[in-house]
Design a protein around this motif. Structure first.
Motif, PDB file in Angstrom:
ATOM      1  N   UNK A  17      13.242 -29.184 -43.890  1.00  0.00           N
ATOM      2  CA  UNK A  17      13.882 -29.253 -42.734  1.00  0.00           C
ATOM      3  C   UNK A  17      13.966 -28.100 -42.187  1.00  0.00           C
ATOM      4  N   UNK A  18      13.004 -27.080 -42.181  1.00  0.00           N
ATOM      5  CA  UNK A  18      12.558 -26.388 -41.300  1.00  0.00           C
ATOM      6  C   UNK A  18      11.715 -27.002 -39.474  1.00  0.00           C
ATOM      7  N   UNK A  19      11.014 -27.722 -40.217  1.00  0.00           N
ATOM      8  CA  UNK A  19      10.327 -29.319 -39.247  1.00  0.00           C
ATOM      9  C   UNK A  19      11.431 -29.346 -37.942  1.00  0.00           C
ATOM     10  N   UNK A  20      12.516 -30.327 -39.531  1.00  0.00           N
ATOM     11  CA  UNK A  20      13.538 -30.951 -38.392  1.00  0.00           C
ATOM     12  C   UNK A  20      14.667 -30.010 -37.377  1.00  0.00           C
ATOM     13  N   UNK A  21      14.635 -28.995 -37.918  1.00  0.00           N
ATOM     14  CA  UNK A  21      15.397 -27.896 -37.016  1.00  0.00           C
ATOM     15  C   UNK A  21      14.841 -27.363 -36.399  1.00  0.00           C
ATOM     16  N   UNK A  22      13.364 -27.385 -36.421  1.00  0.00           N
ATOM     17  CA  UNK A  22      12.527 -27.524 -35.240  1.00  0.00           C
ATOM     18  C   UNK A  22      12.563 -28.032 -34.222  1.00  0.00           C
ATOM     19  N   UNK A  23      12.593 -29.549 -34.321  1.00  0.00           N
ATOM     20  CA  UNK A  23      12.276 -30.552 -33.607  1.00  0.00           C
ATOM     21  C   UNK A  23      13.062 -30.988 -32.309  1.00  0.00           C
ATOM     22  N   UNK A  24      14.664 -30.043 -32.692  1.00  0.00           N
ATOM     23  CA  UNK A  24      16.141 -30.512 -32.607  1.00  0.00           C
ATOM     24  C   UNK A  24      15.935 -29.220 -31.635  1.00  0.00           C
ATOM     25  N   UNK A  25      15.423 -28.195 -31.944  1.00  0.00           N
ATOM     26  CA  UNK A  25      15.057 -27.173 -30.380  1.00  0.00           C
ATOM     27  C   UNK A  25      14.538 -27.497 -29.385  1.00  0.00           C
ATOM     28  N   UNK A  26      13.336 -27.926 -29.618  1.00  0.00           N
ATOM     29  CA  UNK A  26      12.392 -28.230 -28.844  1.00  0.00           C
ATOM     30  C   UNK A  26      12.482 -29.718 -28.209  1.00  0.00           C
ATOM     31  N   UNK A  27      13.463 -30.675 -28.732  1.00  0.00           N
ATOM     32  CA  UNK A  27      14.569 -31.282 -27.878  1.00  0.00           C
ATOM     33  C   UNK A  27      15.040 -31.450 -27.091  1.00  0.00           C
ATOM     34  N   UNK A  28      16.490 -30.198 -27.727  1.00  0.00           N
ATOM     35  CA  UNK A  28      16.600 -29.599 -26.304  1.00  0.00           C
ATOM     36  C   UNK A  28      16.201 -29.190 -25.748  1.00  0.00           C
ATOM     37  N   UNK A  29      15.333 -28.136 -25.544  1.00  0.00           N
ATOM     38  CA  UNK A  29      14.558 -28.156 -24.222  1.00  0.00           C
ATOM     39  C   UNK A  29      13.782 -29.027 -23.169  1.00  0.00           C
ATOM     40  N   UNK A  30      13.319 -30.408 -23.704  1.00  0.00           N
ATOM     41  CA  UNK A  30      13.581 -31.507 -23.350  1.00  0.00           C
ATOM     42  C   UNK A  30      14.180 -31.794 -22.054  1.00  0.00           C
ATOM     43  N   UNK A  31      16.127 -31.915 -23.644  1.00  0.00           N
ATOM     44  CA  UNK A  31      17.127 -32.063 -22.337  1.00  0.00           C
ATOM     45  C   UNK A  31      17.471 -31.531 -21.266  1.00  0.00           C
ATOM     46  N   UNK A  32      17.186 -29.559 -21.558  1.00  0.00           N
ATOM     47  CA  UNK A  32      17.405 -29.003 -20.711  1.00  0.00           C
ATOM     48  C   UNK A  32      16.723 -28.989 -19.280  1.00  0.00           C
ATOM     49  N   UNK A  33      15.518 -29.498 -18.773  1.00  0.00           N
ATOM     50  CA  UNK A  33      14.613 -30.184 -18.545  1.00  0.00           C
ATOM     51  C   UNK A  33      14.914 -30.838 -17.825  1.00  0.00           C
ATOM     52  N   UNK A  34      15.242 -32.113 -18.767  1.00  0.00           N
ATOM     53  CA  UNK A  34      15.829 -33.727 -17.958  1.00  0.00           C
ATOM     54  C   UNK A  34      16.553 -33.218 -16.690  1.00  0.00           C
ATOM     55  N   UNK A  35      18.252 -31.640 -17.780  1.00  0.00           N
ATOM     56  CA  UNK A  35      19.439 -31.935 -16.981  1.00  0.00           C
ATOM     57  C   UNK A  35      19.135 -30.744 -15.399  1.00  0.00           C
ATOM     58  N   UNK A  36      18.292 -30.542 -16.055  1.00  0.00           N
ATOM     59  CA  UNK A  36      17.670 -29.858 -14.940  1.00  0.00           C
ATOM     60  C   UNK A  36      16.826 -30.939 -12.983  1.00  0.00           C
ATOM     61  N   UNK A  37      16.791 -31.415 -13.364  1.00  0.00           N
ATOM     62  CA  UNK A  37      15.555 -32.426 -12.355  1.00  0.00           C
ATOM     63  C   UNK A  37      17.207 -32.986 -11.891  1.00  0.00           C
ATOM     64  N   UNK A  38      18.047 -33.413 -12.999  1.00  0.00           N
ATOM     65  CA  UNK A  38      19.088 -34.956 -12.184  1.00  0.00           C
ATOM     66  C   UNK A  38      19.901 -33.722 -11.389  1.00  0.00           C
ATOM     67  N   UNK A  39      20.206 -32.426 -11.778  1.00  0.00           N
ATOM     68  CA  UNK A  39      20.929 -31.466 -11.440  1.00  0.00           C
ATOM     69  C   UNK A  39      20.582 -31.153  -9.679  1.00  0.00           C
ATOM     70  N   UNK A  40      19.080 -31.479  -9.547  1.00  0.00           N
ATOM     71  CA  UNK A  40      18.477 -30.981  -8.404  1.00  0.00           C
ATOM     72  C   UNK A  40      18.484 -32.353  -7.410  1.00  0.00           C
ATOM     73  N   UNK A  41      18.685 -33.178  -8.203  1.00  0.00           N
ATOM     74  CA  UNK A  41      18.513 -34.524  -7.709  1.00  0.00           C
ATOM     75  C   UNK A  41      20.116 -35.102  -7.066  1.00  0.00           C
ATOM     76  N   UNK A  42      20.587 -34.558  -7.778  1.00  0.00           N
ATOM     77  CA  UNK A  42      22.291 -34.385  -7.184  1.00  0.00           C
ATOM     78  C   UNK A  42      22.129 -33.464  -6.279  1.00  0.00           C
ATOM     79  N   UNK A  43      22.168 -31.808  -5.933  1.00  0.00           N
ATOM     80  CA  UNK A  43      22.072 -31.336  -4.925  1.00  0.00           C
ATOM     81  C   UNK A  43      21.834 -31.900  -3.973  1.00  0.00           C
ATOM     82  N   UNK A  44      20.374 -32.059  -4.241  1.00  0.00           N
ATOM     83  CA  UNK A  44      19.163 -32.546  -3.002  1.00  0.00           C
ATOM     84  C   UNK A  44      20.115 -34.190  -2.414  1.00  0.00           C
ATOM     85  N   UNK A  45      20.906 -35.011  -2.535  1.00  0.00           N
ATOM     86  CA  UNK A  45      21.763 -35.981  -2.031  1.00  0.00           C
ATOM     87  C   UNK A  45      23.324 -35.433  -1.490  1.00  0.00           C
TER      88      UNK A  45
END
Length: 226
Positions: A17-45
């Motif tokens: 259970x702890x491993x699953x919860x940690x994996x979800x946390x790291x997945x959200x960090x990856x999503x954060x990086x993706x979202x920041x890249x997407x927002x940067x692309x939108x702002x550039x446009x």
């Protein structure tokens, strides 16, 4: 030996259970990086050099910077809105006829409650802005109050039908000409949520709680056994 067998099920459950919860946390960090890249692309446009309004504009061109010159029709829609600085008010969506005869929608910007009924007759304007197809209307959004002339979301197809224009909306960033008291509100990514970091922190806290509870449970089992 009995103690080791008795702690095995909760230990395995806790680790998994702890491993699953940690994996979800790291997945959200990856999503954060993706979202920041997407927002940067939108702002550039948004910040790109403006160009003339395309002959065939469609939602794939969302945020494209454009220039339009022409004249408002005097017909408008008031969309309930507000700003942090000025409080409640309305976005003014005007019918706009370009110099080459196209009828489009122009989000001229914001007026406070006091200027809702101010006259805004047809006026010539040169506008730098961005194409936009906002997704503001949800299942809980009320229908427009046509008697009061108030809308509760910018719905491009519906507004275009009401003002008899193309389903094309330009949100003004800069206006040359008589703005008639309307303050442009340029498109910004500030309103786009990016909550992935807080979600990640939550999952990591859940993981820490699970690990702590597992350790406490094993300690209790071993204490009772011995």
């Amino acid at each position: 030996m009995t103690a080791r067998r008795s702690i095995l099920p909760p230990l395995i459950f806790g680790i998994v259970t702890t491993a699953i919860l940690l994996s979800l946390g790291f997945w959200q960090l990856r999503r954060m990086e993706w979202k920041e890249a997407m927002l940067s692309e939108i702002q550039a446009g948004i910040d790109a050099a403006p160009q003339p309004l395309p002959a065939q504009a469609d939602p794939s061109m969302k945020y494209m910077p454009v220039t339009v010159s022409g004249r408002t029709t005097g017909e408008e829609i008031l969309v309930l809105s507000g700003t942090k600085e000025l409080g409640g008010g309305y976005n003014i969506i005007s019918g706009f006829v370009t110099d080459d005869g196209r009828r489009i929608l122009l989000d001229r910007g914001f007026v406070t409650q006091d200027y809702r009924h101010s006259p805004r007759p047809p006026v010539a304007l040169q506008v730098v802005g961005n194409l936009h197809w906002p997704q503001e209307k949800g299942s809980a959004t009320p229908d427009p109050d046509l008697k009061a002339g108030i809308w509760f979301a910018r719905d491009v197809p519906a507004m275009a039908e009401a003002l008899k224009t193309e389903p094309v909306l330009v949100v003004a960033a800069e206006v040359a000409g008589d703005a008639q008291g309307v303050m442009p509100i340029p498109i910004s990514i500030e309103g786009v949520p990016n909550s992935h970091l807080s979600y990640a922190v939550q999952w990591f806290l859940f993981a820490a709680t699970c690990a702590g509870m597992t350790a406490w449970l094993i300690w209790r089992i071993r204490r009772r056994t011995y």
